[in-house]
Design an enzyme around this catalytic site. Structure first.
Site, PDB file in Angstrom:
ATOM      1  N   TRP A 192       3.658  14.474  10.815  1.00 10.77           N
ATOM      2  CA  TRP A 192       2.681  14.410  11.994  1.00 10.77           C
ATOM      3  C   TRP A 192       3.042  14.265  13.326  1.00 10.77           C
ATOM      4  O   TRP A 192       2.128  14.148  14.143  1.00 10.77           O
ATOM      5  CB  TRP A 192       1.860  13.062  11.410  1.00 10.77           C
ATOM      6  CG  TRP A 192       1.363  13.204  10.083  1.00 10.77           C
ATOM      7  CD1 TRP A 192       0.116  13.685   9.640  1.00 10.77           C
ATOM      8  CD2 TRP A 192       1.882  12.799   9.033  1.00 10.77           C
ATOM      9  NE1 TRP A 192      -0.060  13.389   8.398  1.00 10.77           N
ATOM     10  CE2 TRP A 192       1.152  13.051   7.827  1.00 10.77           C
ATOM     11  CE3 TRP A 192       3.134  12.295   8.774  1.00 10.77           C
ATOM     12  CZ2 TRP A 192       1.313  12.758   6.463  1.00 10.77           C
ATOM     13  CZ3 TRP A 192       3.456  11.621   7.549  1.00 10.77           C
ATOM     14  CH2 TRP A 192       2.465  12.079   6.403  1.00 10.77           C
ATOM     15  N   ASP A 193       4.402  14.503  13.855  1.00  7.04           N
ATOM     16  CA  ASP A 193       4.784  14.391  14.888  1.00  7.04           C
ATOM     17  C   ASP A 193       4.554  12.920  15.355  1.00  7.04           C
ATOM     18  O   ASP A 193       4.468  12.549  16.503  1.00  7.04           O
ATOM     19  CB  ASP A 193       4.262  15.541  15.919  1.00  7.04           C
ATOM     20  CG  ASP A 193       4.982  15.332  17.168  1.00  7.04           C
ATOM     21  OD1 ASP A 193       5.893  14.714  17.413  1.00  7.04           O
ATOM     22  OD2 ASP A 193       4.152  16.013  18.442  1.00  7.04           O
ATOM     23  N   PHE A 194       4.634  11.976  14.510  1.00  4.05           N
ATOM     24  CA  PHE A 194       4.710  10.488  14.657  1.00  4.05           C
ATOM     25  C   PHE A 194       5.752  10.106  15.418  1.00  4.05           C
ATOM     26  O   PHE A 194       6.376   8.787  14.832  1.00  4.05           O
ATOM     27  CB  PHE A 194       4.091   9.780  13.640  1.00  4.05           C
ATOM     28  CG  PHE A 194       2.768   9.961  13.282  1.00  4.05           C
ATOM     29  CD1 PHE A 194       1.804  10.096  14.417  1.00  4.05           C
ATOM     30  CD2 PHE A 194       2.060   9.738  12.086  1.00  4.05           C
ATOM     31  CE1 PHE A 194       0.287  10.364  14.016  1.00  4.05           C
ATOM     32  CE2 PHE A 194       0.705   9.679  11.820  1.00  4.05           C
ATOM     33  CZ  PHE A 194      -0.224  10.115  12.861  1.00  4.05           C
ATOM     34  N   ASP A 195       6.742  10.467  16.398  1.00  4.05           N
ATOM     35  CA  ASP A 195       7.650  10.310  16.950  1.00  4.05           C
ATOM     36  C   ASP A 195       7.364   8.654  17.556  1.00  4.05           C
ATOM     37  O   ASP A 195       6.228   8.549  17.977  1.00  4.05           O
ATOM     38  CB  ASP A 195       8.076  11.009  18.236  1.00  4.05           C
ATOM     39  CG  ASP A 195       8.315  12.258  18.115  1.00  4.05           C
ATOM     40  OD1 ASP A 195       8.570  12.731  16.695  1.00  4.05           O
ATOM     41  OD2 ASP A 195       8.572  13.282  18.993  1.00  4.05           O
TER      42      ASP A 195
END
Length: 829
Positions: free
Chosen positions: A503-506
């Site tokens: 999810w691109d939850f960097d």
């Protein structure tokens, strides 16, 4: 009263035409919504409006009565559907309230056309009541209403003890703990209303709003009588703290095709206590014992044995010279680290190659714009540590996510942490590179000198939305807090906030380091990490074990061929979740019932299963989106009352995977649009979840400021921040300060006087809030918006406290500037 043939009949026709257009829109759209399994209300209201319009056109009073019945039923439905919350009710009822007002005015004319006795009094009285209600509702849009109100508005303010005042602002977050707290109280709740512009400076470096991503996101540093500012194009300017006059400037002549920004500089003073911090060893140490895993979501790793990797080339110059005792570290957009004499603005000749370390060494191929520095370097003792931003989603095998520490004096490489190969601890062997495509650290890091640990918030192995090609180490270190030894770079512990992140939850923000009172006279060393998914994790920063409860919960599973999925994800349940609720149809919003209907249709046409809705070949809704939740602005804290301040944005994303054969050549969406993800079977599309008017489809607020009690893990207060004064539907400025609560992007500042300063909204203001209640008690109009963090200092010459903000433009505005603005109290006469 008019007769059936009077000249005012055309007003009835206009009213019926307006009702017919709205009715047809609601009826047709409502019928489609019903086929998607949505609410039947819009279809029924559309039909009622169509019939009412026809009857009014024919001069039948029954048309008005039918609409009146539909309006009353709409009020009942709106309360049932949305409760008594203001903005959802406003969206559902205001348009129909205006129609009801017009119908009430027109009713005597309808009676006259029907040949009936027309008494104006009752109709005009009803119209007056409706007008008052409409004016009151519209007026309420300008009144800020807390989402969560504070129980106690008398939080104690501890005066700054003499001699304990803050002297300098030497780190991006004020300290390496990332607290953004200033022990200053000259500007306080009683006099903040008197703040005025003391001086304005211009950097001469305006970030161009041309789609390249140039943005001013800088928090200046202050040391003594100098204020240091960096620009989006990697220039540095030193200003006098009392009048803003330029003392010197340095141009690194950096270029990049996109993502130009400088959030902050590093600073080192050879005569300060920095030199007492742990030193880099002359030889590699033995392995460090591993810590016990905190939970299934946390892992620890023993330090790997040393290797005989080649050392960094000898740096030009020798030990620190007397001419560069105080140095700034500039991270550039073309991947260099430059040491600059803080007194003269000249490169420090003893650092690297005449002041420059090339960060592309050991990285392999680095295409322009694929690897650059956007966040502040971390000065930790005698090393300066950098990660780097990688151009996510273009391909697999992008530049490495390696984190490196360089000697602050010479620029020699002290250690390297390669997430894909623990055996590489300095430069990679000749002919090899650091592991490509690994998780990177693009945000700011924190440092605890007592524990000798650096805390790194990691991102993903590229690309973001397909993980079928990722390695075991990629999965281990992505979207995690990684604690490494300051002297060796060896991992002490890790804690992962998202497993196999799709999810691109960097982790986007600097970890907050805080000593949490334990109620027994002692304290627990904690680390607080905010995340894009709207969660807050509190860990013991010595061990990595959660201090606030974390649960691994089962999450929805996807079905994209070639992908694998984590069956569970860590949920922080001991700390508040902010703006990450699972949306339902009744959460949809719009400025009018028409665009709310379109948002409902959009929502029902997507798959949404909560915060961890897996991407698929179908269209799915991710909320919060990959922009956050919380982002790089991080948090500020009131350490005296254990209150942390968190700003967020609430923007959903519609996304879906695209089979490789259907990905167009040249796809290059940086934040939105099609991204190619070369090397995988798919491309991916991201679109903001907006109405046709360009307004977020879910109900307001779209951005808030929250105060969190770190002792109890509860929200003290939460308020919407930001108005639509400088933005609006279709990108047209509304020029009205409606208190909707806009997406926030930037950092806040807390002071010991009980004030919280913030400018990272989409309107052009710097605001001050009461930290006890969240009430806005002062604001100042800026020439353009700001994404920068406010900071403060007291002049060593005059003793005057200043509040500084850099204003280069808000994210959603095309207006840009190069302002550095100082506020102060007026001189006493």
């Amino acid at each position: 009263m008019p007769t059936t043939n009077n000249k005012w009949t055309w007003l009835l026709w206009l009213l019926s035409a307006l009702m017919l257009v709205i009715g047809l829109t609601l009826g047709i759209g409502g019928a489609y919504l019903v086929t998607l399994g949505g609410s039947v209300y819009f279809l029924l209201m559309g039909l009622a409006l169509i019939v009412s319009a026809v009857l009014i056109f024919k001069g039948k009073p029954s048309g008005a009565w039918l609409f009146a019945l539909a309006f009353v039923l709409s009020i009942i439905w709106a309360v049932w559907d949305a409760g008594f919350t203001f903005w959802p009710l406003f969206s559902r009822l205001f348009t129909f309230g205006v129609l009801a007002f017009l119908v009430a005015l027109a009713y005597p004319l309808l009676k006259a056309r029907a040949g009936l006795v027309a008494r104006k009094g009752p109709s005009l009285s009803l119209a007056a009541v409706l007008a008052v209600a409409l004016i009151a509702a519209f007026g309420n849009t300008f009144i800020p209403t807390p989402i969560i109100s504070a129980d106690n508005d008398q939080v104690p303010v501890k005066p700054v003890e003499k001699g304990a005042e803050q002297k300098n602002w030497e780190s991006w977050g004020n300290t390496t703990a990332g607290d953004r707290f200033a022990a200053l109280d000259q500007i306080n709740k009683t006099n903040v209303s008197k703040l005025q512009v003391a001086w304005t400076a211009h950097t001469g470096d305006i970030p161009q709003s041309n789609g390249s991503g140039a943005e001013d996101q800088n928090t200046p540093l202050q040391v003594g009588d100098k204020l240091f500012v960096c620009t989006a194009y990697s220039k540095v300017i030193a200003l006098n703290v009392d009048d803003g006059k330029k003392l010197w400037s340095y141009d690194s002549n950096s270029t990049a095709p996109n993502w130009q920004r400088c959030r902050g500089l590093g600073y080192f003073d050879n005569s300060s206590n920095n030199s007492a911090a742990p030193q880099a060893p002359a030889a590699q140490p033995a392995a460090i014992p591993a810590a016990e895993p905190a939970t299934p979501a946390a892992a620890s790793e023993a330090a790997a044995p040393a290797t005989n990797a080649p050392q960094a080339p000898a740096a030009t110059g020798g030990t620190v010279s007397g001419t560069c005792e105080r140095r700034l570290f500039l991270p550039t957009i073309d991947a260099r680290l430059i040491a600059i004499n803080a007194d003269t603005g000249k490169p420090c000749a003893d650092f690297g190659d005449n002041g420059v370390v090339d960060l592309k060494v050991g990285m392999g191929e680095v295409k322009p714009g694929y690897y650059q520095q956007t966040s502040t370097p971390l000065v930790a003792g005698n090393v300066v540590v950098v990660g780097g931003r990688v151009a996510d989603n273009f391909s697999t095998g992008e530049p490495p996510g390696v984190v490196r520490a360089f000697d602050v004096h010479t620029g020699a490489l002290v250690w390297a942490w390669d997430p894909g190969n623990p055996n590489i601890t300095k430069l990679p062997p000749e002919g090899e590179t650091y592991t490509r495509g690994t998780p990177n650290v693009w945000s700011a890091m924190s440092y605890d000198p007592k524990l000798g640990l650096i805390y790194m918030p990691t991102g993903n192995a590229t690309p973001d939305f397909f993980g079928g090609t990722r390695t075991e180490l990629d999965d281990k270190y992505s979207s995690s807090v990684v604690a490494v030894d300051v002297a060796t770079g060896k991992v002490r512990w890790t804690f992962q906030t998202t497993h196999h992140d799709l999810w691109d939850f960097d982790l986007p923000s600097q970890p907050l380091l805080y000593d949490l009172p334990d109620g027994k006279g002692g304290s627990t060393p904690v680390l607080v990490q905010t995340s894009k998914q709207g969660m807050i994790f509190m860990l013991n920063r010595e061990t990595g074990q959660p201090v606030a409860k974390v649960e691994n919960r089962e999450v929805p599973q996807g079905n994209v061929p070639g992908e694998r999925y984590s069956k569970t994800q860590p949920f922080s349940v001991g700390m508040p979740n902010i703006g990450n609720q699972t949306l339902k149809e009744s959460d949809m919003w719009g400025a009018t019932p028409m665009d709310q209907l379109l948002c409902r249709i959009e929502f029902k046409g997507m798959r949404h299963q909560g915060v961890y809705t897996p991407p698929g070949l179908d269209r799915s809704l991710q909320f919060p989106g990959s922009l956050g939740g919380m982002n790089w602005g991080s948090v500020s804290v009131d350490p005296n009352n254990a209150i942390m301040f968190v700003n967020d944005m609430r923007l959903g994303l519609a996304n879906y995977m695209v089979p490789r054969a259907q990905v167009p050549t040249g796809a290059s969406g940086i934040e939105m649009g099609m991204v190619p993800m070369d090397g995988t079977p798919y491309g991916a599309v991201r679109e903001r979840f907006l109405s046709p008017l360009g307004i977020p489809c879910q109900k307001p607020p779209f951005g808030t400021m929250s105060a969190v009690n770190l002792k109890t893990g509860k929200i003290v207060w939460q308020v919407p921040v930001g108005t639509v004064k400088d933005t609006g539907p279709l990108g047209i400025k509304m020029r009205m300060p409606m208190e909707v609560g806009m997406p926030t992007l930037g950092a806040s500042l807390s002071t010991q006087s009980g004030l919280l300063f913030f400018a990272g909204t989409q309107d052009f203001y710097l605001r001050a809030f009461d930290t006890a209640t969240g009430k806005e008690i002062w604001k100042s109009r800026l020439p353009v918006g700001s994404q920068s963090g406010p900071m403060t200092y007291v002049s060593p010459k005059t003793g005057k406290q200043y509040i500084i903000i850099s204003a280069g433009g808000a994210r959603q505005s095309a207006e840009r500037g190069d302002y550095v603005i100082a506020y102060a109290l007026p001189d006493e006469k």
